[in-house]
Each structure stands twice: as C-alpha cells, then as structure tokens.
Design a protein around this motif. Structure first.
Motif, PDB file in Angstrom:
ATOM      1  N   LYS A   1       0.824  -1.203   0.000  1.00 56.62           N
ATOM      2  CA  LYS A   1       0.000   0.000   0.000  1.00 56.62           C
ATOM      3  C   LYS A   1       0.860   1.254   0.000  1.00 56.62           C
ATOM      4  O   LYS A   1       0.502   2.268  -0.615  1.00 56.62           O
ATOM      5  CB  LYS A   1      -0.929  -0.007   1.211  1.00 56.62           C
ATOM      6  CG  LYS A   1      -2.002  -1.086   1.145  1.00 56.62           C
ATOM      7  CD  LYS A   1      -2.806  -1.137   2.434  1.00 56.62           C
ATOM      8  CE  LYS A   1      -3.816  -2.275   2.404  1.00 56.62           C
ATOM      9  NZ  LYS A   1      -4.573  -2.374   3.689  1.00 56.62           N
TER      10      LYS A   1
ATOM     11  N   ARG B   1       0.032   2.571  -3.359  1.00 60.76           N
ATOM     12  CA  ARG B   1      -1.057   3.452  -2.946  1.00 60.76           C
ATOM     13  C   ARG B   1      -2.348   3.173  -3.727  1.00 60.76           C
ATOM     14  O   ARG B   1      -2.886   4.058  -4.423  1.00 60.76           O
ATOM     15  CB  ARG B   1      -0.667   4.923  -3.113  1.00 60.76           C
ATOM     16  CG  ARG B   1       0.541   5.309  -2.261  1.00 60.76           C
ATOM     17  CD  ARG B   1       0.851   6.797  -2.379  1.00 60.76           C
ATOM     18  NE  ARG B   1       2.008   7.154  -1.583  1.00 60.76           N
ATOM     19  CZ  ARG B   1       1.984   7.410  -0.276  1.00 60.76           C
ATOM     20  NH1 ARG B   1       0.836   7.322   0.377  1.00 60.76           N
ATOM     21  NH2 ARG B   1       3.081   7.733   0.370  1.00 60.76           N
TER      22      ARG B   1
ATOM     23  N   THR C   1      -6.220   2.707  -4.729  1.00 61.91           N
ATOM     24  CA  THR C   1      -7.473   3.332  -4.332  1.00 61.91           C
ATOM     25  C   THR C   1      -8.470   2.220  -4.021  1.00 61.91           C
ATOM     26  O   THR C   1      -8.778   1.396  -4.885  1.00 61.91           O
ATOM     27  CB  THR C   1      -8.024   4.224  -5.456  1.00 61.91           C
ATOM     28  OG1 THR C   1      -7.078   5.257  -5.751  1.00 61.91           O
ATOM     29  CG2 THR C   1      -9.342   4.850  -5.049  1.00 61.91           C
TER      30      THR C   1
ATOM     31  N   THR D   1     -12.250   1.178  -2.353  1.00 60.88           N
ATOM     32  CA  THR D   1     -13.563   1.641  -1.900  1.00 60.88           C
ATOM     33  C   THR D   1     -14.454   0.435  -1.578  1.00 60.88           C
ATOM     34  O   THR D   1     -14.282  -0.652  -2.134  1.00 60.88           O
ATOM     35  CB  THR D   1     -14.255   2.507  -2.973  1.00 60.88           C
ATOM     36  OG1 THR D   1     -14.392   1.750  -4.186  1.00 60.88           O
ATOM     37  CG2 THR D   1     -13.445   3.762  -3.262  1.00 60.88           C
TER      38      THR D   1
ATOM     39  N   PRO E   1      -1.251   3.398 -11.102  1.00 57.61           N
ATOM     40  CA  PRO E   1      -2.494   3.550 -10.327  1.00 57.61           C
ATOM     41  C   PRO E   1      -3.360   2.284 -10.434  1.00 57.61           C
ATOM     42  O   PRO E   1      -3.601   1.770 -11.532  1.00 57.61           O
ATOM     43  CB  PRO E   1      -3.185   4.745 -10.987  1.00 57.61           C
ATOM     44  CG  PRO E   1      -2.103   5.476 -11.711  1.00 57.61           C
ATOM     45  CD  PRO E   1      -1.139   4.417 -12.165  1.00 57.61           C
TER      46      PRO E   1
ATOM     47  N   SER F   1      -7.031   0.531  -8.802  1.00 61.44           N
ATOM     48  CA  SER F   1      -8.240   0.755  -8.012  1.00 61.44           C
ATOM     49  C   SER F   1      -8.971  -0.559  -7.788  1.00 61.44           C
ATOM     50  O   SER F   1      -9.066  -1.385  -8.702  1.00 61.44           O
ATOM     51  CB  SER F   1      -9.174   1.744  -8.719  1.00 61.44           C
ATOM     52  OG  SER F   1      -8.578   3.007  -8.862  1.00 61.44           O
TER      53      SER F   1
ATOM     54  N   SER G   1     -12.665  -1.869  -6.075  1.00 63.03           N
ATOM     55  CA  SER G   1     -13.951  -1.488  -5.501  1.00 63.03           C
ATOM     56  C   SER G   1     -14.744  -2.731  -5.124  1.00 63.03           C
ATOM     57  O   SER G   1     -14.886  -3.654  -5.935  1.00 63.03           O
ATOM     58  CB  SER G   1     -14.760  -0.650  -6.500  1.00 63.03           C
ATOM     59  OG  SER G   1     -14.082   0.537  -6.845  1.00 63.03           O
TER      60      SER G   1
END
Length: 221
Positions: free
Chosen positions: A14, A18, A20, A22, A167, A169, A171
């Motif tokens: 992390k 980093r 993202t 959710t 990047p 992500s 979810s």
C-alpha cells in the motif's frame, strides 16, 4: 505463515502502490462469502488479498507449489502464506476439483475469491460470466460480493518480470444475496440469472466495455 506475511506485505504494498480502495465495508468480516471479480492480470489474486479486510483464498496453478530447491520452497511458502490453493489447470477434472475446493473453503466459513470470466481479459473488455459462481453461491448458501479492479493490467503485463508502480483501483460492491430469491426457478435459469446479476454489478464498478461472449483461455495463459 499468513499472519506473518499479512503483517508485512499489505502495508509495504500500500505504501509503494497506494491503491485506491472503496467499499471495504461491503465485505462481511466473518462467515462464508464469495468475492467475484473481473480479471485483468495475474496480479489480481495478490491485489485483492492485500487490500481485503479478511483472508481470501484464491486458486493458483499447481506449478507454483512444485518447484524444487530454496527458490521453490520459498515460492510455495509465499503462495500458501497468501492464501492460495493449488489447482492443476491441465487436468480435465480441474473445473470440478476447483468447485469442490471452493465448497470446502466456504464450508469452513472462509472467504473464497474467483473470476467468473474464467481467465484474464486480454483486451480489457468484460466477458460473459460462467455459472460456476452461481453454483457455489446456491450450493453453499452464501452471499457474493462483486469486485471491480482497474489498472492491474499495467501493474504487471505478461512480458514484465517485476511489478510496476501504476495507479490501481479496487472497488467492493454491495453483497448479492441468493438464498430464498430463486425458489421455484429452474436451477439452470437461476444460475444464469445470478451470474448475469453479478457481472452487471462488476461492470458498474469498472465501467468496462462488455464483450457479450465467453472468454477463452489462451494457450500460454
């Protein structure tokens, strides 16, 4: 081994990547649950366990557990420590064995992760889901948490030896309950409807273009 690796790997990963994340509150902290995700990269089976709030078991090629020497033992310890379970994908009975393994995990009250598309998408589109996920949900009577991942196809492309800093992500969608919702519906139809509902939820998380067809495993995948 899991507790040791999980105390070290997620914080480091992390910090470096980093990601993202959710919807973590949508993942039940206890009890059997299926996590059904889209599939863009080999790294998906590491990314989800790293960010999930509980241990998630995924299947991995049995080759990763058979290496010899120090490297082989370390590799086996790594995959086992990350909650991976071996499956021989070249065995004609692999599909049935995979379902049996998943039911064993769910029967213990644990979390099991899988990819309804069957294999990774090589063009970024979201392929039609196979009904094994619905079979597991109905047989075990467990909820399904849809998971949408973006960016992992760039994290470690097929020709890359090491992960890249890009990047990413992840979810987690609201759990899809199946118990009691399909009473009286023919089993085959129920499986198809549940699977389509799961894939629609995944697509809503990723905004991927829908291929509308099944994905087929590449010879070297």
């Amino acid at each position: 081994m899991y507790s040791v690796l999980h105390a070290v790997v997620p914080p480091v990963a992390k910090l470096v990547w980093r990601p993202t994340v959710t919807g973590l509150d949508n993942v039940p902290r206890t009890g059997a649950v299926l996590l059904a995700s889209n599939h863009l990269s080999f790294a998906d089976s590491l990314v989800i366990p790293i960010v999930a709030p509980r241990k998630v078991h995924f299947l991995a090629k049995s080759d990763y557990f058979r290496g010899g020497g120090i490297k082989g033992r370390l590799q086996k310890a790594w995959f086992e420590g990350m909650g991976m379970l071996p499956v021989d994908r070249d065995d004609p009975r692999a599909a049935i064995a995979s379902l049996d393994t998943a039911l064993e995990v769910l029967g213990r009250g644990d979390a099991f992760g899988l990819y309804p598309e069957g294999t990774r998408s090589r063009d970024g589109r979201l392929y039609r889901g196979r009904t094994g996920v619905a079979h597991l949900a109905l047989t075990a009577g467990v909820p399904v948490v849809p998971v949408g991942i973006t960016g992992t196809e760039k994290l470690q492309p097929v020709d890359a030896r090491f992960p890249r800093v890009v990047p990413v992500s992840i979810s987690f969608g609201e759990p899809i309950q199946v118990v009691g919702r399909y009473d009286g519906v023919p089993l085959g139809k129920a499986r198809r409807q549940i699977t389509d509902e799961i894939m629609t939820a995944i697509q809503a998380l990723t905004s991927q273009e829908e291929a509308g067809i099944y994905n087929e495993r590449a010879p070297d995948a």
